[in-house]
Design a protein around this motif. Structure first.
Motif, PDB file in Angstrom:
ATOM      1  N   THR A 132      26.213  -8.702  -5.627  1.00  0.00           N
ATOM      2  CA  THR A 132      24.882  -7.637  -5.415  1.00  0.00           C
ATOM      3  C   THR A 132      24.823  -6.387  -4.515  1.00  0.00           C
ATOM      4  OG1 THR A 132      23.285  -9.093  -6.915  1.00  0.00           O
ATOM      5  CG2 THR A 132      22.736  -6.935  -5.537  1.00  0.00           C
ATOM      6  N   PRO A 133      24.826  -5.415  -4.172  1.00  0.00           N
ATOM      7  CA  PRO A 133      25.093  -4.271  -3.469  1.00  0.00           C
ATOM      8  C   PRO A 133      23.169  -5.248  -2.556  1.00  0.00           C
ATOM      9  CG  PRO A 133      24.879  -3.189  -5.243  1.00  0.00           C
ATOM     10  CD  PRO A 133      24.245  -4.634  -6.062  1.00  0.00           C
ATOM     11  N   THR A 134      23.347  -5.753  -0.921  1.00  0.00           N
ATOM     12  CA  THR A 134      22.673  -6.167  -0.237  1.00  0.00           C
ATOM     13  C   THR A 134      22.760  -4.984   0.830  1.00  0.00           C
ATOM     14  OG1 THR A 134      23.500  -8.152  -1.230  1.00  0.00           O
ATOM     15  CG2 THR A 134      22.084  -7.706   1.091  1.00  0.00           C
ATOM     16  N   PHE A 135      21.661  -4.643   1.728  1.00  0.00           N
ATOM     17  CA  PHE A 135      21.354  -4.029   2.708  1.00  0.00           C
ATOM     18  C   PHE A 135      20.286  -5.358   3.383  1.00  0.00           C
ATOM     19  CE2 PHE A 135      17.505  -0.375   3.860  1.00  0.00           C
ATOM     20  CZ  PHE A 135      19.252   0.276   4.862  1.00  0.00           C
ATOM     21  N   LEU A 136      21.400  -5.183   4.857  1.00  0.00           N
ATOM     22  CA  LEU A 136      20.081  -6.280   5.728  1.00  0.00           C
ATOM     23  C   LEU A 136      19.567  -5.027   6.693  1.00  0.00           C
ATOM     24  CD1 LEU A 136      23.890  -8.002   7.325  1.00  0.00           C
ATOM     25  CD2 LEU A 136      22.441  -8.785   5.239  1.00  0.00           C
ATOM     26  N   VAL A 137      18.026  -5.319   7.191  1.00  0.00           N
ATOM     27  CA  VAL A 137      17.526  -4.573   7.784  1.00  0.00           C
ATOM     28  C   VAL A 137      16.904  -5.853   9.133  1.00  0.00           C
ATOM     29  CG1 VAL A 137      15.602  -2.919   7.376  1.00  0.00           C
ATOM     30  CG2 VAL A 137      16.257  -3.323   5.752  1.00  0.00           C
ATOM     31  N   TRP A 138      17.420  -5.927   9.857  1.00  0.00           N
ATOM     32  CA  TRP A 138      17.456  -6.293  11.265  1.00  0.00           C
ATOM     33  C   TRP A 138      16.418  -5.946  12.212  1.00  0.00           C
ATOM     34  CZ3 TRP A 138      19.881 -10.083   8.479  1.00  0.00           C
ATOM     35  CH2 TRP A 138      20.027 -11.437   8.593  1.00  0.00           C
ATOM     36  N   GLY A 139      15.224  -7.315  12.559  1.00  0.00           N
ATOM     37  CA  GLY A 139      14.823  -7.225  13.815  1.00  0.00           C
ATOM     38  C   GLY A 139      15.953  -7.605  15.062  1.00  0.00           C
ATOM     39  N   VAL A 149       1.036  -1.178  -0.086  1.00  0.00           N
ATOM     40  CA  VAL A 149      -0.193   0.146  -0.184  1.00  0.00           C
ATOM     41  C   VAL A 149       0.748   1.148   0.241  1.00  0.00           C
ATOM     42  CG1 VAL A 149      -1.599   1.669   1.249  1.00  0.00           C
ATOM     43  CG2 VAL A 149      -2.154  -1.441   0.845  1.00  0.00           C
ATOM     44  N   LEU A 150       1.937   1.342   0.933  1.00  0.00           N
ATOM     45  CA  LEU A 150       2.657   2.351   0.624  1.00  0.00           C
ATOM     46  C   LEU A 150       3.690   2.606  -0.222  1.00  0.00           C
ATOM     47  CD1 LEU A 150       4.330   1.732   4.968  1.00  0.00           C
ATOM     48  CD2 LEU A 150       2.818   3.389   3.791  1.00  0.00           C
ATOM     49  N   LEU A 151       3.912   1.114  -1.129  1.00  0.00           N
ATOM     50  CA  LEU A 151       5.276   1.813  -1.828  1.00  0.00           C
ATOM     51  C   LEU A 151       4.226   2.100  -3.827  1.00  0.00           C
ATOM     52  CD1 LEU A 151       8.292  -0.403  -0.056  1.00  0.00           C
ATOM     53  CD2 LEU A 151       7.718   2.484  -0.706  1.00  0.00           C
ATOM     54  N   LYS A 152       2.884   0.975  -3.297  1.00  0.00           N
ATOM     55  CA  LYS A 152       3.034   0.733  -5.093  1.00  0.00           C
ATOM     56  C   LYS A 152       2.604   1.784  -6.478  1.00  0.00           C
ATOM     57  CE  LYS A 152      -2.129  -0.253  -4.566  1.00  0.00           C
ATOM     58  NZ  LYS A 152      -3.306  -1.452  -3.705  1.00  0.00           N
ATOM     59  N   LYS A 153       2.132   3.168  -4.996  1.00  0.00           N
ATOM     60  CA  LYS A 153       2.010   3.877  -6.144  1.00  0.00           C
ATOM     61  C   LYS A 153       3.927   4.530  -7.182  1.00  0.00           C
ATOM     62  CE  LYS A 153      -1.678   6.558  -3.469  1.00  0.00           C
ATOM     63  NZ  LYS A 153      -1.733   7.616  -3.460  1.00  0.00           N
ATOM     64  N   PHE A 208       9.279  -0.146   8.024  1.00  0.00           N
ATOM     65  CA  PHE A 208      10.772  -0.880   6.720  1.00  0.00           C
ATOM     66  C   PHE A 208      10.523  -0.724   5.239  1.00  0.00           C
ATOM     67  CE2 PHE A 208      11.738  -4.816   4.405  1.00  0.00           C
ATOM     68  CZ  PHE A 208      12.913  -5.246   4.516  1.00  0.00           C
ATOM     69  N   ALA A 209       9.010  -0.404   4.991  1.00  0.00           N
ATOM     70  CA  ALA A 209       8.751   0.327   3.646  1.00  0.00           C
ATOM     71  C   ALA A 209       9.425   1.755   3.455  1.00  0.00           C
ATOM     72  CB  ALA A 209       7.515   1.307   3.397  1.00  0.00           C
ATOM     73  N   ARG A 210       9.676   2.562   4.398  1.00  0.00           N
ATOM     74  CA  ARG A 210      10.808   3.761   4.550  1.00  0.00           C
ATOM     75  C   ARG A 210      11.961   3.043   4.064  1.00  0.00           C
ATOM     76  NH1 ARG A 210       7.779   5.837   8.200  1.00  0.00           N
ATOM     77  NH2 ARG A 210       8.902   5.403  10.183  1.00  0.00           N
ATOM     78  N   TYR A 230      16.805   2.798   0.617  1.00  0.00           N
ATOM     79  CA  TYR A 230      17.872   2.228   0.214  1.00  0.00           C
ATOM     80  C   TYR A 230      17.746   1.883  -1.496  1.00  0.00           C
ATOM     81  CZ  TYR A 230      21.364  -1.700  -0.563  1.00  0.00           C
ATOM     82  OH  TYR A 230      22.528  -2.198  -0.970  1.00  0.00           O
ATOM     83  N   VAL A 231      16.496   1.797  -2.308  1.00  0.00           N
ATOM     84  CA  VAL A 231      16.372   1.838  -3.509  1.00  0.00           C
ATOM     85  C   VAL A 231      16.449   2.757  -4.546  1.00  0.00           C
ATOM     86  CG1 VAL A 231      14.961   1.224  -6.036  1.00  0.00           C
ATOM     87  CG2 VAL A 231      15.189  -0.674  -3.126  1.00  0.00           C
ATOM     88  N   GLU A 232      16.303   4.100  -3.568  1.00  0.00           N
ATOM     89  CA  GLU A 232      16.422   5.249  -4.793  1.00  0.00           C
ATOM     90  C   GLU A 232      17.293   6.058  -4.583  1.00  0.00           C
ATOM     91  OE1 GLU A 232      13.825   8.630  -4.228  1.00  0.00           O
ATOM     92  OE2 GLU A 232      11.324   6.739  -3.556  1.00  0.00           O
ATOM     93  N   ALA A 233      18.322   5.024  -3.479  1.00  0.00           N
ATOM     94  CA  ALA A 233      20.020   5.763  -3.515  1.00  0.00           C
ATOM     95  C   ALA A 233      20.917   5.457  -4.702  1.00  0.00           C
ATOM     96  CB  ALA A 233      20.505   5.658  -2.507  1.00  0.00           C
ATOM     97  N   GLY A 234      20.686   4.216  -5.230  1.00  0.00           N
ATOM     98  CA  GLY A 234      20.639   3.429  -6.398  1.00  0.00           C
ATOM     99  C   GLY A 234      20.459   3.562  -7.932  1.00  0.00           C
ATOM    100  N   VAL A 235      19.147   3.687  -8.240  1.00  0.00           N
ATOM    101  CA  VAL A 235      17.870   3.341  -9.030  1.00  0.00           C
ATOM    102  C   VAL A 235      16.896   4.647  -8.713  1.00  0.00           C
ATOM    103  CG1 VAL A 235      16.428   1.790  -9.788  1.00  0.00           C
ATOM    104  CG2 VAL A 235      18.147   0.944  -8.526  1.00  0.00           C
ATOM    105  N   PRO A 236      17.604   5.536 -10.236  1.00  0.00           N
ATOM    106  CA  PRO A 236      16.658   6.486 -10.299  1.00  0.00           C
ATOM    107  C   PRO A 236      15.427   6.423 -10.487  1.00  0.00           C
ATOM    108  CG  PRO A 236      18.534   6.880 -11.519  1.00  0.00           C
ATOM    109  CD  PRO A 236      18.132   5.411 -10.986  1.00  0.00           C
ATOM    110  N   LEU A 237      14.279   6.823 -10.032  1.00  0.00           N
ATOM    111  CA  LEU A 237      12.620   6.674 -10.737  1.00  0.00           C
ATOM    112  C   LEU A 237      12.549   6.707 -11.841  1.00  0.00           C
ATOM    113  CD1 LEU A 237      11.349   6.494  -6.888  1.00  0.00           C
ATOM    114  CD2 LEU A 237      11.608   4.985  -8.082  1.00  0.00           C
ATOM    115  N   ALA A 238      10.960   6.932 -11.601  1.00  0.00           N
ATOM    116  CA  ALA A 238      10.271   7.913 -12.956  1.00  0.00           C
ATOM    117  C   ALA A 238      10.744   9.173 -13.153  1.00  0.00           C
ATOM    118  CB  ALA A 238       9.730   7.010 -13.649  1.00  0.00           C
ATOM    119  N   GLY A 239      11.135   9.977 -13.543  1.00  0.00           N
ATOM    120  CA  GLY A 239      10.649  11.137 -13.683  1.00  0.00           C
ATOM    121  C   GLY A 239      11.668  11.605 -12.692  1.00  0.00           C
ATOM    122  N   ASP A 240      13.016  11.421 -11.674  1.00  0.00           N
ATOM    123  CA  ASP A 240      13.825  11.998 -10.734  1.00  0.00           C
ATOM    124  C   ASP A 240      15.215  11.697 -12.158  1.00  0.00           C
ATOM    125  OD1 ASP A 240      11.846  11.606  -9.006  1.00  0.00           O
ATOM    126  OD2 ASP A 240      13.063   9.643  -8.337  1.00  0.00           O
TER     127      ASP A 240
END
Length: 334
Positions: A264-271, A94-98, A314-316, A321-331
């Motif tokens: 592959t660049p890897t991000f560990l998001v850990w509880g 819900v938070l990211l699909k736009k 988690f969505a944030r 992380y993704v935006e730091a390495g992958v330009p989004l449409a329009g960016d």
């Protein structure tokens, strides 16, 4: 390892296939009972299917999946853990699909997907299900493959096998060694719930309440609705191969080889409040991913299922992380 502990939790399915059957397998193969009615896949689909539910045949198995968001947006693949379903990612979607195209699916034997077939159990590797789904959807590149628990194991194997496909890897509370549960101190109520499962073959609602509370940093974050869903999905009609399509670490030898392949660049998001895979597990997986550039964030107030427990946070992290390495449409022109 203590045998009782080997039987208790979803992440323990990452153990070798030679290990004794766990509670998950016992409950999945027990006969029906008037006291604990089983639900067929059709009944579950009628109860939980929705307008976004789609079905695709991969390797002879009918896979339930959802494909949401703009088709020209960066693609995120979200993979759930064992004894879970794609609903793990509901709030995050819900938070990211736009801004992203989000693909998620139920591993065969879980959620609304069909059971693993005899042929698949004999000859199909779990990662091939993921590959087949993406191929039929025409997806050649992922901005990120994201997985929690054994779903992270699946994502790791995909990145090792298809480096040209996976641009970023995001792993959450994913085992890298054969799972050892001997260090866990469990509550009397959870131990009693496990004892009932051993005696009856059923994971009742109280079992799932105890399970989700034990593996959460804050049990109040897990809603009554989610608890009831876990109970429903884990009382499916008996499965012949309940863990056949779950990605597993096994004895760790081949898994170590595969992890060493990953660049592959890897991000560990850990509880870090995970009673099963605490901070020491972060250090271990970092060692195995020796050829990847690792980023990490530890959340001391969160347990084994961060996407379920703190989905907004988690969505944030995903987005950052993704935006730091992958330009989004329009960016790109900024």
């Amino acid at each position: 390892m203590k045998p009782l502990h080997l039987l208790i939790c979803a992440a323990a399915i990452a153990l070798s296939t030679h290990a004794a059957p766990g509670l998950a397998q016992l409950a999945a193969t027990a006969p029906d009972s008037p006291q604990t009615p089983r639900l067929t896949v059709d009944q579950l689909r009628a109860r939980y299917g929705d307008g976004q539910s789609r079905y695709m045949t991969v390797k002879g198995m009918e896979i339930h999946y959802k494909d949401e968001g703009p088709r020209n947006a960066p693609v995120l693949l979200l993979i759930h853990g064992s004894q879970s379903s794609l609903r793990t990612w509901d709030r995050i979607t819900v938070l990211l699909k736009k801004r992203y195209r989000i693909i998620r699916f139920d591993i065969p034997g879980y959620g609304l997907s069909s059971p693993a077939t005899d042929e698949a159990a004999r000859s199909v590797k779990p990662v091939e299900v993921t590959e087949g789904l993406l191929e039929q959807l025409g997806v050649k590149r992922l901005a990120a493959a994201v997985g929690v628990s054994s779903g992270g194991t699946m994502a790791m194997y995909l990145a090792a096998k298809r480096p040209e496909m996976v641009e970023r890897l995001i792993l959450s509370n994913t085992p890298s060694d054969p799972v050892d549960t001997s260090h866990m101190v469990q509550t009397p109520a959870f131990l009693a719930a496990q004892d009932r499962v051993r005696k009856t073959g059923y994971q009742d609602l109280d079992f799932w309440n105890q399970y989700l509370s034990f593996f959460s940093g804050d049990p109040a974050r897990i809603s009554a609705r989610t608890r009831a869903e876990y109970w429903d999905f884990n009382r499916r009609a008996p499965e012949p191969y309940p863990i056949a399509m779950v990605a597993r670490i096994g004895d760790g030898k081949q898994a170590a080889i595969e992890m060493a392949k990953i660049k592959t660049p890897t991000f560990l998001v850990w509880g870090a409040g995970d009673p099963l895979l605490p901070e020491a597990a972060v250090k271990a997986i970092t060692r195995y991913l020796s050829n990847a550039t690792i980023s990490k964030v530890l959340m001391p107030d969160v347990g084994h299922y961060p996407p379920l427990e703190v989905p907004d946070r988690f969505a944030r992290w995903i987005e950052t992380y993704v935006e730091a390495g992958v330009p989004l449409a329009g960016d790109k022109a900024r």
